[in-house]
Each structure stands twice: as structure tokens, then as C-alpha cells.
Design a protein around this motif. Structure first.
Motif, PDB file in Angstrom:
ATOM      1  N   GLU A  18       0.827  -1.205   0.000  1.00  0.00           N
ATOM      2  CA  GLU A  18       0.000   0.000   0.000  1.00  0.00           C
ATOM      3  C   GLU A  18       0.865   1.259   0.000  1.00  0.00           C
ATOM      4  O   GLU A  18       0.514   2.264  -0.624  1.00  0.00           O
ATOM      5  CB  GLU A  18      -0.938  -0.001   1.210  1.00  0.00           C
ATOM      6  N   SER A  19       2.007   1.191   0.706  1.00  0.00           N
ATOM      7  CA  SER A  19       2.923   2.345   0.719  1.00  0.00           C
ATOM      8  C   SER A  19       3.468   2.614  -0.674  1.00  0.00           C
ATOM      9  O   SER A  19       3.512   3.759  -1.134  1.00  0.00           O
ATOM     10  CB  SER A  19       4.074   2.098   1.697  1.00  0.00           C
ATOM     11  N   VAL A  20       3.884   1.541  -1.363  1.00  0.00           N
ATOM     12  CA  VAL A  20       4.433   1.695  -2.716  1.00  0.00           C
ATOM     13  C   VAL A  20       3.345   2.195  -3.661  1.00  0.00           C
ATOM     14  O   VAL A  20       3.580   3.092  -4.482  1.00  0.00           O
ATOM     15  CB  VAL A  20       4.999   0.356  -3.234  1.00  0.00           C
ATOM     16  N   PHE A  21       2.157   1.637  -3.549  1.00  0.00           N
ATOM     17  CA  PHE A  21       1.041   2.061  -4.392  1.00  0.00           C
ATOM     18  C   PHE A  21       0.757   3.545  -4.202  1.00  0.00           C
ATOM     19  O   PHE A  21       0.592   4.295  -5.177  1.00  0.00           O
ATOM     20  CB  PHE A  21      -0.198   1.231  -4.047  1.00  0.00           C
ATOM     21  N   SER A  22       0.729   3.986  -2.942  1.00  0.00           N
ATOM     22  CA  SER A  22       0.457   5.391  -2.650  1.00  0.00           C
ATOM     23  C   SER A  22       1.557   6.287  -3.210  1.00  0.00           C
ATOM     24  O   SER A  22       1.278   7.355  -3.778  1.00  0.00           O
ATOM     25  CB  SER A  22       0.344   5.584  -1.131  1.00  0.00           C
ATOM     26  N   ILE A  23       2.814   5.856  -3.075  1.00  0.00           N
ATOM     27  CA  ILE A  23       3.941   6.641  -3.579  1.00  0.00           C
ATOM     28  C   ILE A  23       3.850   6.797  -5.102  1.00  0.00           C
ATOM     29  O   ILE A  23       3.999   7.904  -5.636  1.00  0.00           O
ATOM     30  CB  ILE A  23       5.274   5.969  -3.189  1.00  0.00           C
ATOM     31  N   LEU A  24       3.581   5.696  -5.789  1.00  0.00           N
ATOM     32  CA  LEU A  24       3.508   5.739  -7.250  1.00  0.00           C
ATOM     33  C   LEU A  24       2.292   6.530  -7.727  1.00  0.00           C
ATOM     34  O   LEU A  24       2.380   7.330  -8.673  1.00  0.00           O
ATOM     35  CB  LEU A  24       3.468   4.319  -7.812  1.00  0.00           C
ATOM     36  N   GLU A  34       5.178  11.277 -15.727  1.00  0.00           N
ATOM     37  CA  GLU A  34       4.350  11.846 -16.787  1.00  0.00           C
ATOM     38  C   GLU A  34       3.859  10.773 -17.762  1.00  0.00           C
ATOM     39  O   GLU A  34       4.466   9.715 -17.885  1.00  0.00           O
ATOM     40  CB  GLU A  34       5.141  12.916 -17.533  1.00  0.00           C
ATOM     41  N   PRO A  35       2.740  11.053 -18.441  1.00  0.00           N
ATOM     42  CA  PRO A  35       2.225  10.107 -19.438  1.00  0.00           C
ATOM     43  C   PRO A  35       3.287   9.701 -20.446  1.00  0.00           C
ATOM     44  O   PRO A  35       4.030  10.546 -20.947  1.00  0.00           O
ATOM     45  CB  PRO A  35       1.086  10.902 -20.102  1.00  0.00           C
ATOM     46  N   GLY A  36       3.362   8.397 -20.695  1.00  0.00           N
ATOM     47  CA  GLY A  36       4.341   7.877 -21.633  1.00  0.00           C
ATOM     48  C   GLY A  36       5.624   7.398 -20.984  1.00  0.00           C
ATOM     49  O   GLY A  36       6.418   6.677 -21.592  1.00  0.00           O
ATOM     50  N   GLN A  37       5.832   7.799 -19.716  1.00  0.00           N
ATOM     51  CA  GLN A  37       7.057   7.390 -19.013  1.00  0.00           C
ATOM     52  C   GLN A  37       6.967   5.938 -18.569  1.00  0.00           C
ATOM     53  O   GLN A  37       5.941   5.498 -18.075  1.00  0.00           O
ATOM     54  CB  GLN A  37       7.281   8.291 -17.794  1.00  0.00           C
ATOM     55  N   ARG A  38       8.038   5.187 -18.748  1.00  0.00           N
ATOM     56  CA  ARG A  38       8.067   3.770 -18.370  1.00  0.00           C
ATOM     57  C   ARG A  38       8.257   3.617 -16.866  1.00  0.00           C
ATOM     58  O   ARG A  38       8.967   4.395 -16.230  1.00  0.00           O
ATOM     59  CB  ARG A  38       9.197   3.035 -19.087  1.00  0.00           C
ATOM     60  N   LEU A  39       7.612   2.606 -16.304  1.00  0.00           N
ATOM     61  CA  LEU A  39       7.835   2.220 -14.913  1.00  0.00           C
ATOM     62  C   LEU A  39       8.616   0.911 -14.937  1.00  0.00           C
ATOM     63  O   LEU A  39       8.074  -0.135 -15.314  1.00  0.00           O
ATOM     64  CB  LEU A  39       6.507   2.025 -14.179  1.00  0.00           C
ATOM     65  N   VAL A  40       9.862   0.977 -14.535  1.00  0.00           N
ATOM     66  CA  VAL A  40      10.710  -0.204 -14.530  1.00  0.00           C
ATOM     67  C   VAL A  40      10.737  -0.772 -13.121  1.00  0.00           C
ATOM     68  O   VAL A  40      11.280  -0.146 -12.195  1.00  0.00           O
ATOM     69  CB  VAL A  40      12.143   0.126 -15.008  1.00  0.00           C
ATOM     70  N   GLU A  41      10.133  -1.921 -12.974  1.00  0.00           N
ATOM     71  CA  GLU A  41       9.961  -2.558 -11.667  1.00  0.00           C
ATOM     72  C   GLU A  41      11.271  -2.657 -10.888  1.00  0.00           C
ATOM     73  O   GLU A  41      11.327  -2.310  -9.700  1.00  0.00           O
ATOM     74  CB  GLU A  41       9.372  -3.946 -11.908  1.00  0.00           C
ATOM     75  N   ARG A  42      12.317  -3.123 -11.543  1.00  0.00           N
ATOM     76  CA  ARG A  42      13.609  -3.322 -10.879  1.00  0.00           C
ATOM     77  C   ARG A  42      14.181  -1.994 -10.361  1.00  0.00           C
ATOM     78  O   ARG A  42      14.636  -1.910  -9.219  1.00  0.00           O
ATOM     79  CB  ARG A  42      14.604  -3.957 -11.847  1.00  0.00           C
ATOM     80  N   ARG A  56       5.596  -4.832  -7.998  1.00  0.00           N
ATOM     81  CA  ARG A  56       4.787  -5.504  -9.021  1.00  0.00           C
ATOM     82  C   ARG A  56       3.304  -5.441  -8.648  1.00  0.00           C
ATOM     83  O   ARG A  56       2.445  -5.173  -9.496  1.00  0.00           O
ATOM     84  CB  ARG A  56       5.237  -6.953  -9.155  1.00  0.00           C
ATOM     85  N   GLU A  57       3.004  -5.689  -7.364  1.00  0.00           N
ATOM     86  CA  GLU A  57       1.609  -5.665  -6.905  1.00  0.00           C
ATOM     87  C   GLU A  57       1.032  -4.253  -6.997  1.00  0.00           C
ATOM     88  O   GLU A  57      -0.128  -4.068  -7.372  1.00  0.00           O
ATOM     89  CB  GLU A  57       1.530  -6.188  -5.470  1.00  0.00           C
ATOM     90  N   ALA A  58       1.840  -3.254  -6.649  1.00  0.00           N
ATOM     91  CA  ALA A  58       1.378  -1.863  -6.708  1.00  0.00           C
ATOM     92  C   ALA A  58       1.105  -1.452  -8.153  1.00  0.00           C
ATOM     93  O   ALA A  58       0.115  -0.775  -8.443  1.00  0.00           O
ATOM     94  CB  ALA A  58       2.421  -0.939  -6.084  1.00  0.00           C
ATOM     95  N   ILE A  59       1.972  -1.864  -9.063  1.00  0.00           N
ATOM     96  CA  ILE A  59       1.783  -1.538 -10.475  1.00  0.00           C
ATOM     97  C   ILE A  59       0.504  -2.181 -11.004  1.00  0.00           C
ATOM     98  O   ILE A  59      -0.235  -1.578 -11.803  1.00  0.00           O
ATOM     99  CB  ILE A  59       3.012  -1.972 -11.295  1.00  0.00           C
ATOM    100  N   HIS A  60       0.226  -3.393 -10.531  1.00  0.00           N
ATOM    101  CA  HIS A  60      -1.018  -4.062 -10.944  1.00  0.00           C
ATOM    102  C   HIS A  60      -2.233  -3.252 -10.499  1.00  0.00           C
ATOM    103  O   HIS A  60      -3.198  -3.089 -11.258  1.00  0.00           O
ATOM    104  CB  HIS A  60      -1.080  -5.469 -10.364  1.00  0.00           C
ATOM    105  N   GLY A  75       6.713  -2.390 -22.208  1.00  0.00           N
ATOM    106  CA  GLY A  75       6.562  -2.520 -20.764  1.00  0.00           C
ATOM    107  C   GLY A  75       5.425  -1.671 -20.223  1.00  0.00           C
ATOM    108  O   GLY A  75       4.527  -1.270 -20.966  1.00  0.00           O
ATOM    109  N   VAL A  76       5.493  -1.381 -18.935  1.00  0.00           N
ATOM    110  CA  VAL A  76       4.452  -0.596 -18.271  1.00  0.00           C
ATOM    111  C   VAL A  76       4.745   0.895 -18.420  1.00  0.00           C
ATOM    112  O   VAL A  76       5.856   1.347 -18.104  1.00  0.00           O
ATOM    113  CB  VAL A  76       4.359  -0.959 -16.780  1.00  0.00           C
ATOM    114  N   VAL A  77       3.756   1.649 -18.910  1.00  0.00           N
ATOM    115  CA  VAL A  77       3.942   3.092 -19.075  1.00  0.00           C
ATOM    116  C   VAL A  77       2.809   3.843 -18.391  1.00  0.00           C
ATOM    117  O   VAL A  77       1.695   3.330 -18.228  1.00  0.00           O
ATOM    118  CB  VAL A  77       3.991   3.503 -20.565  1.00  0.00           C
ATOM    119  N   VAL A  78       3.103   5.051 -17.983  1.00  0.00           N
ATOM    120  CA  VAL A  78       2.117   5.912 -17.323  1.00  0.00           C
ATOM    121  C   VAL A  78       1.118   6.425 -18.362  1.00  0.00           C
ATOM    122  O   VAL A  78       1.510   6.901 -19.424  1.00  0.00           O
ATOM    123  CB  VAL A  78       2.804   7.099 -16.629  1.00  0.00           C
ATOM    124  N   THR A  79      -0.160   6.304 -18.053  1.00  0.00           N
ATOM    125  CA  THR A  79      -1.184   6.867 -18.935  1.00  0.00           C
ATOM    126  C   THR A  79      -1.719   8.180 -18.381  1.00  0.00           C
ATOM    127  O   THR A  79      -2.232   9.013 -19.112  1.00  0.00           O
ATOM    128  CB  THR A  79      -2.366   5.892 -19.101  1.00  0.00           C
TER     129      THR A  79
END
Length: 222
Positions: A18-24, A34-42, A56-60, A75-79
Motif C-alpha cells: 500500500e505504501s508503494v502504491f500510494s507513492i507511485l 508523466e504520461p508515456g514514461q516507463r515504470l521499470v519494476e527493478r 509488481r503488486e502496486a503496479i497491478h 513494458g508498463v507506461v504511465v497513462t
């Protein structure tokens, strides 16, 4: 330039996901991501000083809120979110706030009403001093009392998923000249309806309050 995250402090690791989810999510809402920016899990895990699993769970969860999306071979990008997304959130919030106030009217106790009256005064005072952050914190407490009074766990959870959106939208709405005086009147209308155990009146007052807040936010933000 990519946003760099600070390590999570040890005392904040009670619920890491929940902390990671809130931060992201806050980074996206504040447009640090910003939109289009990649989120690299590692990379995020290394910066926060944690394992990759909670990231990984927060990104989901962010995907479920449509704040990020998975693009093949990228990969995962910000919309991010559009004005239409914001309006949808505001409409949902208005309906939920009206419903929970309606339910709370039949259950609220005198000590809770007294607490609401004190908070309404404190909110107005802090706003008058220009302390918008403090005023917003007190506003969160005001609505939290109503949420808990309703004793509706699922409805409470639904509203909690919107908490960070509501907080940020309210901060902007409170910056509108004259909004402080409007909020003072609206809060007291809600309190009066709750004190009279008037469910319809509480529903109507809460709806009027959130609609005015939404209107103020949209005027200031756009």
C-alpha cells in the motif's frame, strides 16, 4: 528526466504494497511521473530499498485504476488521466458522499456531531489564515467521522480508494477565492441535517457540497 524515489523508511513498512502504491499514484497525480514514461519494476524497487514483489503488486493496482498500462515490447507506461477521467471521479465521489451521509444521519451520536461542529470551525479558521494544507487535513477528518459513523464497511472502502484523488482535488478547490465561506455554510448544512436525523436532507446537503467542490476544482484546474 526520470523521477527518483527515496527509500521507504523502516517505520512505514507496515504495509509495503500500500505504501508503494500510494507513492507511485501520488507521483502520477503530481505529474512527477508523466504520461508515456516507463515504470521499470527493478529500478523502482532499488530506489525504494525493497523487493520487487510489492512494486509488481502496486503496479497491478495502478493498472486497475487505469493510471498505467502494459504495452507489448515496451513494458508498463504511465497513462495519467484526462479531464474526462477527473470528471468521472468527481461524479462517483458525489454519489458516494451523498449516500454515506444519508446512512450516517440515522446513526450519528451527539459527541460525533459536536466533533463535526468543532472541525467545521477549525477548517474555516485555518482557511482564513491561508493555511490550506492544514485546512485540508481537518477537512479529511471531518468527512472521515461521517464515513465511520455510517458503519458501512464496503462503502467506506469505496470512498477510501478515492481518498488521494479527493485530497488533491480539494486542495485545488480550496484555493478558489470565496470557497472558504461556501464550505463553512455547506458543512453546517450537513451538520444540521445530521443532527435532525434527516437522511434526505443530509443526502441533499452532501451532494450540494461535493458538487460545489467539484465545480471549484474544475474552475481552478482548467
Amino acid at each position: 528526466m526520470a523521477h527518483h524515489f527515496s527509500p521507504i523508511k523502516f517505520d512505514n513498512k507496515g504495509n509495503i504494497r500500500e505504501s508503494v502504491f500510494s507513492i507511485l499514484r501520488n507521483a502520477i497525480l503530481d505529474k512527477k511521473l508523466e504520461p508515456g514514461q516507463r515504470l521499470v519494476e527493478r529500478n523502482i524497487a532499488e530506489q525504494l530499498g525493497i523487493s520487487r514483489t510489492p512494486v509488481r503488486e502496486a503496479i497491478h493496482k495502478l493498472e486497475l485504476e487505469r493510471l498505467v498500462t502494459h504495452i507489448p515490447r515496451k513494458g508498463v507506461v504511465v497513462t495519467g488521466f484526462t479531464k474526462a477521467d477527473i470528471i468521472e471521479i468527481l461524479v462517483i465521489r458525489t454519489s458516494l458522499e451523498a449516500l454515506i451521509c444519508s446512512i450516517a444521519a440515522s446513526k450519528i451520536r451527539p459527541r460525533e456531531l459536536d466533533r463535526l461542529e468543532l472541525l467545521a470551525k477549525q477548517i474555516s479558521d485555518e482557511h482564513g489564515k491561508g493555511n490550506l494544507k492544514k485546512s485540508n487535513q481537518l477537512n479529511n477528518k471531518f468527512h472521515e467521522i461521517i464515513y465511520k459513523t455510517a458503519e458501512s464497511p464496503r462503502l467506506y472502502d469505496f470512498l477510501n480508494t478515492l481518498h488521494e484523488y479527493i485530497t488533491k482535488f480539494t486542495e485545488v478547490a480550496y484555493s478558489k477565492p470565496g470557497r472558504s465561506e461556501e464550505v463553512w455554510l455547506e458543512h453546517n448544512e450537513i451538520i444540521a441535517a445530521l443532527r435532525n436525523r434527516d437522511s434526505l436532507g443530509a443526502e441533499s446537503a452532501a451532494k450540494r457540497h461535493t458538487e460545489n467542490s467539484s465545480k471549484a476544482f474544475l474552475e481552478m484546474a482548467f
